[in-house]
Design a protein around this motif. Structure first.
Motif, PDB file in Angstrom:
ATOM      1  N   LEU A 219      -0.615 -67.113 -30.700  1.00  0.00           N
ATOM      2  CA  LEU A 219      -1.351 -65.840 -31.113  1.00  0.00           C
ATOM      3  C   LEU A 219      -2.713 -66.360 -32.206  1.00  0.00           C
ATOM      4  CD1 LEU A 219      -1.748 -62.942 -31.321  1.00  0.00           C
ATOM      5  CD2 LEU A 219      -0.027 -63.055 -33.335  1.00  0.00           C
ATOM      6  N   GLN A 220      -2.373 -67.169 -32.726  1.00  0.00           N
ATOM      7  CA  GLN A 220      -3.372 -68.003 -33.563  1.00  0.00           C
ATOM      8  C   GLN A 220      -4.609 -68.608 -32.900  1.00  0.00           C
ATOM      9  OE1 GLN A 220      -1.093 -70.782 -35.836  1.00  0.00           O
ATOM     10  NE2 GLN A 220      -0.909 -69.227 -37.648  1.00  0.00           N
ATOM     11  N   LYS A 221      -4.182 -69.079 -31.396  1.00  0.00           N
ATOM     12  CA  LYS A 221      -5.385 -69.659 -30.949  1.00  0.00           C
ATOM     13  C   LYS A 221      -6.024 -68.611 -30.159  1.00  0.00           C
ATOM     14  CE  LYS A 221      -5.355 -72.356 -26.473  1.00  0.00           C
ATOM     15  NZ  LYS A 221      -4.588 -72.939 -25.254  1.00  0.00           N
ATOM     16  N   VAL A 222      -5.310 -67.589 -29.885  1.00  0.00           N
ATOM     17  CA  VAL A 222      -6.171 -66.417 -29.254  1.00  0.00           C
ATOM     18  C   VAL A 222      -7.275 -66.035 -30.512  1.00  0.00           C
ATOM     19  CG1 VAL A 222      -5.961 -63.999 -28.793  1.00  0.00           C
ATOM     20  CG2 VAL A 222      -4.267 -65.634 -27.563  1.00  0.00           C
ATOM     21  N   ALA A 223      -6.756 -65.934 -31.453  1.00  0.00           N
ATOM     22  CA  ALA A 223      -7.735 -65.246 -32.666  1.00  0.00           C
ATOM     23  C   ALA A 223      -8.972 -66.378 -33.041  1.00  0.00           C
ATOM     24  CB  ALA A 223      -7.077 -65.314 -33.912  1.00  0.00           C
ATOM     25  N   ARG A 224      -8.527 -67.791 -32.681  1.00  0.00           N
ATOM     26  CA  ARG A 224      -9.678 -68.811 -32.638  1.00  0.00           C
ATOM     27  C   ARG A 224     -10.623 -68.772 -31.552  1.00  0.00           C
ATOM     28  NH1 ARG A 224      -5.171 -72.085 -34.255  1.00  0.00           N
ATOM     29  NH2 ARG A 224      -5.467 -73.117 -32.080  1.00  0.00           N
ATOM     30  N   VAL A 225     -10.279 -68.265 -30.320  1.00  0.00           N
ATOM     31  CA  VAL A 225     -10.893 -68.098 -29.424  1.00  0.00           C
ATOM     32  C   VAL A 225     -11.939 -66.993 -29.705  1.00  0.00           C
ATOM     33  CG1 VAL A 225     -11.118 -67.356 -26.870  1.00  0.00           C
ATOM     34  CG2 VAL A 225      -9.627 -69.362 -27.574  1.00  0.00           C
ATOM     35  N   CYS A 226     -11.489 -65.850 -30.062  1.00  0.00           N
ATOM     36  CA  CYS A 226     -12.144 -64.788 -30.346  1.00  0.00           C
ATOM     37  C   CYS A 226     -13.317 -65.097 -31.304  1.00  0.00           C
ATOM     38  CB  CYS A 226     -11.298 -63.622 -31.006  1.00  0.00           C
ATOM     39  SG  CYS A 226     -10.259 -62.833 -30.004  1.00  0.00           S
ATOM     40  N   ALA A 227     -13.129 -65.841 -32.189  1.00  0.00           N
ATOM     41  CA  ALA A 227     -14.266 -66.289 -33.155  1.00  0.00           C
ATOM     42  C   ALA A 227     -15.435 -67.041 -32.579  1.00  0.00           C
ATOM     43  CB  ALA A 227     -13.567 -67.058 -34.436  1.00  0.00           C
ATOM     44  N   ARG A 228     -14.589 -68.061 -31.682  1.00  0.00           N
ATOM     45  CA  ARG A 228     -15.858 -68.898 -30.881  1.00  0.00           C
ATOM     46  C   ARG A 228     -16.560 -68.127 -30.052  1.00  0.00           C
ATOM     47  NH1 ARG A 228     -11.490 -72.906 -30.446  1.00  0.00           N
ATOM     48  NH2 ARG A 228     -10.826 -72.199 -28.447  1.00  0.00           N
ATOM     49  N   VAL A 229     -16.030 -67.224 -29.304  1.00  0.00           N
ATOM     50  CA  VAL A 229     -16.901 -66.392 -28.568  1.00  0.00           C
ATOM     51  C   VAL A 229     -17.705 -65.164 -29.012  1.00  0.00           C
ATOM     52  CG1 VAL A 229     -16.929 -65.052 -26.199  1.00  0.00           C
ATOM     53  CG2 VAL A 229     -15.343 -66.866 -26.570  1.00  0.00           C
ATOM     54  N   VAL A 230     -17.229 -64.693 -29.907  1.00  0.00           N
ATOM     55  CA  VAL A 230     -17.852 -63.505 -30.735  1.00  0.00           C
ATOM     56  C   VAL A 230     -17.751 -63.856 -32.081  1.00  0.00           C
ATOM     57  CG1 VAL A 230     -17.927 -60.972 -31.168  1.00  0.00           C
ATOM     58  CG2 VAL A 230     -17.455 -61.858 -29.009  1.00  0.00           C
ATOM     59  N   PRO A 231     -19.012 -63.989 -32.804  1.00  0.00           N
ATOM     60  CA  PRO A 231     -19.262 -64.291 -34.175  1.00  0.00           C
ATOM     61  C   PRO A 231     -18.577 -63.437 -35.110  1.00  0.00           C
ATOM     62  CG  PRO A 231     -21.288 -64.795 -33.252  1.00  0.00           C
ATOM     63  CD  PRO A 231     -20.557 -63.885 -32.320  1.00  0.00           C
ATOM     64  N   GLY A 232     -17.640 -63.574 -35.930  1.00  0.00           N
ATOM     65  CA  GLY A 232     -16.858 -62.872 -36.841  1.00  0.00           C
ATOM     66  C   GLY A 232     -15.614 -61.963 -35.969  1.00  0.00           C
ATOM     67  N   ALA A 233     -15.265 -62.410 -34.825  1.00  0.00           N
ATOM     68  CA  ALA A 233     -14.201 -61.731 -34.204  1.00  0.00           C
ATOM     69  C   ALA A 233     -13.106 -62.341 -34.427  1.00  0.00           C
ATOM     70  CB  ALA A 233     -14.380 -61.384 -32.627  1.00  0.00           C
ATOM     71  N   PRO A 234     -11.654 -61.942 -34.163  1.00  0.00           N
ATOM     72  CA  PRO A 234     -11.734 -60.356 -34.106  1.00  0.00           C
ATOM     73  C   PRO A 234     -12.005 -59.782 -35.312  1.00  0.00           C
ATOM     74  CG  PRO A 234      -9.576 -61.448 -34.578  1.00  0.00           C
ATOM     75  CD  PRO A 234     -10.528 -62.513 -34.735  1.00  0.00           C
TER      76      PRO A 234
END
Length: 306
Positions: free
Chosen positions: A209-224
């Motif tokens: 789940l932490q990995k998913v959150a990190r991917v969000c931040a890499r693709v969209v600044p500030g995400a999730p």
């Protein structure tokens, strides 16, 4: 039907359990030892938890001492509203053009199996779609084929796009990457990511789940931009244990409490607010597509005691 009426109906069993034990004592204007004992028993049975029970009774005692016109019911309502309203959060996408904001607005829905994450994601998507916001659902629960199928049904019902895993057991982080990349390319306003229901005791799944959150931040600044922890109101204090574990893994923004439509254990909302300080933003009050509401602390407190 007003929000108070819906809360009142949803909290019927919790309220009945409380009033059946405390009864006429709710009309008292002072707390005697017998009333305190009965009240402790009633609140603990409603899964308010020992620490928050003690705190709520202390707040009620202070209120009675300060205002002679109050009875115990009103003092408890004030204390409960203060506890759950001390920290507030709104589950609301940012407006396009807001300073420092770059589309899409991304929300991550997390929680254990069976709490209603997928259903809540679908309901939210339907609401935003009706409001004219281009919404994308991402099926990041790649371990259960049924979860993807369920979200697909909701996408069709809501009239929104969906990104699915290419195969059963695909890497959830890769699915999220694809979904967010597609959202940016299409000018999507809102992305709701449905994650796998994971046991809060399974550390490897929490790491994922932490990995998913990190991917969000890499693709969209500030995400999730919002991490919504979905809890089942019927699970009582087990929800408190889940909240502790998830907040240790990802930065939970707020809670959504589902199945608050007749449970006798609705006091867990007080326990989580009192012990963890987590705000509740949404509640589920039934099975229909519109059977959810923004959380209201005062309406919740009235639903418990009136």
């Amino acid at each position: 039907m007003s929000l108070w009426d819906r809360f009142r109906r949803g909290l019927t069993r919790t309220r009945d359990a409380l009033t059946s034990v405390v009864g006429a004592a709710l009309g008292k204007r002072a707390l005697d030892p017998a009333t305190v004992e009965a009240l402790e028993h009633a609140l603990l049975a409603a899964d308010v938890g020992p620490a928050t029970t003690e705190r709520l009774i202390a707040e009620a005692r202070k209120a009675l001492d300060r205002d002679a016109s109050l009875d115990l019911r009103a003092a408890l309502e004030r204390g409960a509203a203060s506890l759950v309203g001390a920290n507030r959060a709104t589950f609301a996408p940012r407006a396009p053009g807001e300073a420092g904001y770059e589309k899409p607005w991304v929300a991550l829905l997390v929680g254990v199996n069976g709490v209603g994450k997928t259903t809540f994601a679908g309901k939210l998507a339907a609401s935003y779609s009706r409001a004219g916001q281009r919404t994308l659902l991402v099926a990041a629960d790649t371990f259960r084929a049924a979860a993807t199928e369920q979200l697909d049904v909701w996408a069709g019902r809501a009239g929104v796009e969906i990104v699915r895993p290419g195969a059963h057991g695909a890497d959830p982080a890769a699915v999220v990457h694809d979904g967010l990349s597609a959202a940016r390319a299409r000018g999507t306003d809102i992305v709701l990511i449905d994650t796998a229901g994971r046991l809060h005791t399974k550390h490897n799944l929490m790491n994922e789940l932490q990995k998913v959150a990190r991917v969000c931040a890499r693709v969209v600044p500030g995400a999730p931009h919002h991490v919504l922890l979905v809890l089942d109101g019927t699970q009582g204090l087990n929800g408190l244990a889940q909240a502790r574990a998830f907040t240790g893994a990802v930065p939970v923004t707020s809670l959504a409490v589902t199945k608050l439509d007749g449970t006798s254990r609705g006091g867990v909302v007080l326990a989580i607010a009192g012990e963890l300080g987590l705000p509740v933003s949404l509640v589920g009050l039934g099975e229909g597509i519109d059977d959810w509401q923004a959380f209201d602390a005062e309406a919740y407190a009235k639903g418990l005691f009136e």
